[in-house]
Design a protein around this motif. Structure first.
Motif, mmCIF file in Angstrom:
data_model
loop_
_atom_site.group_PDB
_atom_site.id
_atom_site.type_symbol
_atom_site.label_atom_id
_atom_site.label_comp_id
_atom_site.label_asym_id
_atom_site.label_seq_id
_atom_site.Cartn_x
_atom_site.Cartn_y
_atom_site.Cartn_z
ATOM 1 N N ARG A 4 0.841 -1.192 0.000
ATOM 2 C CA ARG A 4 0.000 0.000 0.000
ATOM 3 C C ARG A 4 0.886 1.255 0.000
ATOM 4 N N GLY A 32 -3.754 6.211 -1.771
ATOM 5 C CA GLY A 32 -4.119 7.594 -1.500
ATOM 6 C C GLY A 32 -3.125 8.549 -2.128
ATOM 7 N N GLU A 39 -2.234 17.716 4.185
ATOM 8 C CA GLU A 39 -3.300 16.844 3.690
ATOM 9 C C GLU A 39 -2.921 15.375 3.867
ATOM 10 N N THR A 42 -3.343 13.826 7.427
ATOM 11 C CA THR A 42 -4.686 13.398 7.819
ATOM 12 C C THR A 42 -5.068 12.077 7.155
ATOM 13 N N LEU A 43 -4.390 11.756 6.031
ATOM 14 C CA LEU A 43 -4.726 10.531 5.304
ATOM 15 C C LEU A 43 -4.062 9.276 5.889
ATOM 16 N N PRO A 45 -3.527 7.787 8.867
ATOM 17 C CA PRO A 45 -4.253 6.830 9.714
ATOM 18 C C PRO A 45 -5.468 6.214 9.037
ATOM 19 N N THR A 46 -5.954 6.870 7.981
ATOM 20 C CA THR A 46 -7.134 6.357 7.277
ATOM 21 C C THR A 46 -6.761 5.295 6.251
ATOM 22 N N VAL A 47 -5.750 5.573 5.430
ATOM 23 C CA VAL A 47 -5.402 4.650 4.340
ATOM 24 C C VAL A 47 -4.353 3.624 4.746
ATOM 25 N N GLN A 48 -3.684 3.857 5.899
ATOM 26 C CA GLN A 48 -2.714 2.898 6.435
ATOM 27 C C GLN A 48 -1.712 2.404 5.377
ATOM 28 N N TYR A 74 2.881 8.507 13.173
ATOM 29 C CA TYR A 74 2.552 7.270 12.450
ATOM 30 C C TYR A 74 3.784 6.732 11.724
#
Length: 378
Positions: A4, A32, A39, A42-43, A45-48, A74
């Motif tokens: 990823r 992502g 920007e 913020t992504l 933790p969401t898209v890992q 992270y």
């Protein structure tokens, strides 16, 4: 599962080209994209993502600031893809590595899609390698940036310091983390006359940690072999020379190693010692794919210095250096491998440990204090 990847790039054209290149490999998946570091933050933790690829110069939050935040919040392997990390961009490259980036990848200077495609496979391979890299949380510092700190007050890069130290067939009583080094004088029975250090992936950061802790009157010459992208060695040497109390240079053929100096093996040549102890270059074939090879230099050091040699093997992929460490150990010298918890890639040290060639296995932050205790003349 595919690796990823999060792409952080403010140029719409470059972003399209990078996505197209990465789509060639079924092993990679872009999960992502972001146009600024803010920007992207913020992504994460969401898209890992498994790997983050970021540009350097971006609005709102640039790549350096983004890396610093990611490594606190992270931690992920980060590759900087930028036109500002060319071989002559010394300050940028090693500032980014010091902040926590694992590697850099220069964009084609032309910016043309055709030139991007020429380096596409290399980029894909680099991302695959980084996906297996271990990274660590960095803690925020209230101190000023490195460039403004007097060299004698430079902090070392923080690293974990919790790992048992293994005993090997060559080993005196092993150290445990946090040991009082002043009590080790009974072990200081040998005179060290040469220190040789080998490193690969993650090496610049590890070398920085060790070399910045050594004083200007360190009474032993130091020789380093670092696997590094062609064209970047002089930048590494310049960066470290500005950070350390010891003087740092690329070894010159015919030169006699002197205390107070750190010598790096040159690009494209093995570095060895002649019969009279002077540096010599060799164009012998690469060993294990490497020239310079850590093993070639360590074996030469073992042959000339014998029991007076000390070898240190740091983070890196593959097994270069393992046989060289064994040669030093069998000659009666001192050998140290970086421990797994503080390695970016626990490849080279693990191979040396498996051979029984590492007498001590230490966190990178403890290697210099241990050496200072073992080296006479301070």
């Amino acid at each position: 599962m595919p690796i990823r990847v999060l792409l952080v790039e403010d140029s719409p054209v470059a972003l399209i080209i990078l996505k197209r290149i990465l789509s060639i490999s079924s092993d990679l998946c872009v999960v992502g994209t972001a146009r600024t570091g803010q920007e992207a933050l913020t992504l994460v933790p969401t898209v890992q993502p498994d790997v983050i690829c970021t540009d350097f110069h971006m609005p709102q939050m640039n790549g350096l600031e983004f890396i610093q935040e990611v490594m606190v919040l992270y931690p992920r392997p980060i590759l900087v893809i930028s036109a500002s990390v060319q071989a002559d961009d010394t300050h940028n490259v090693f500032q980014l590595l010091n902040a926590g980036a694992v590697d850099v990848f220069p964009k084609p200077k032309t910016g043309l899609a055709s030139d991007y495609e020429l380096i596409g496979q290399e980029l894909i391979q680099k991302i695959k390698v980084l996906s297996g890299v271990k990274v660590f949380t960095k803690h925020r510092k209230s101190s000023p940036p490195l460039s403004s700190v007097p060299v004698n007050k430079l902090p070392s890069i923080p690293t974990p310091t919790h790992d048992p130290v293994a005993r090997t067939p060559f080993s005196p009583p092993p150290l445990s983390t946090g040991v009082d080094l002043s009590k080790l004088s009974v072990l200081c029975c040998k005179t060290i006359r040469m220190l040789a250090i080998g490193a690969s992936t993650g090496g610049p950061q590890a070398l920085h940690t060790i070399l910045t802790q050594l004083p200007s009157n360190f009474p032993v010459p130091v020789v380093c072999i670092q696997h590094i992208t062609e064209g970047f060695l002089q930048g590494l040497v310049t960066w470290l020379d500005g950070e350390c109390r010891l003087s740092i240079k690329i070894a010159t053929a015919g030169e006699m190693p002197q205390a107070g100096w750190v010598y790096f093996a040159p690009e494209g040549h093995h570095l060895e010692l002649s019969r009279n102890g002077r540096f010599s270059y060799s164009t012998a074939p690469p060993l294990g794919g490497h020239r310079p090879s850590v093993t070639v230099t360590l074996k030469s050091v073992a042959q000339f210095y014998g029991a007076s040699a000390a070898g240190v093997l740091l983070t890196g992929m593959g097994r270069d250096g393992a046989d060289g460490m064994k040669a030093i150990a069998e000659a009666g010298g001192l050998t140290i491998a970086q421990n797994q918890d503080s390695c970016v890639v626990f490849g080279m040290p693990a191979e040396a440990i498996a051979l029984g060639a590492a007498q001590y296995i230490l966190p990178v932050s403890e290697i210099a204090p241990f050496l200072l205790n073992r080296v006479k003349g301070l």
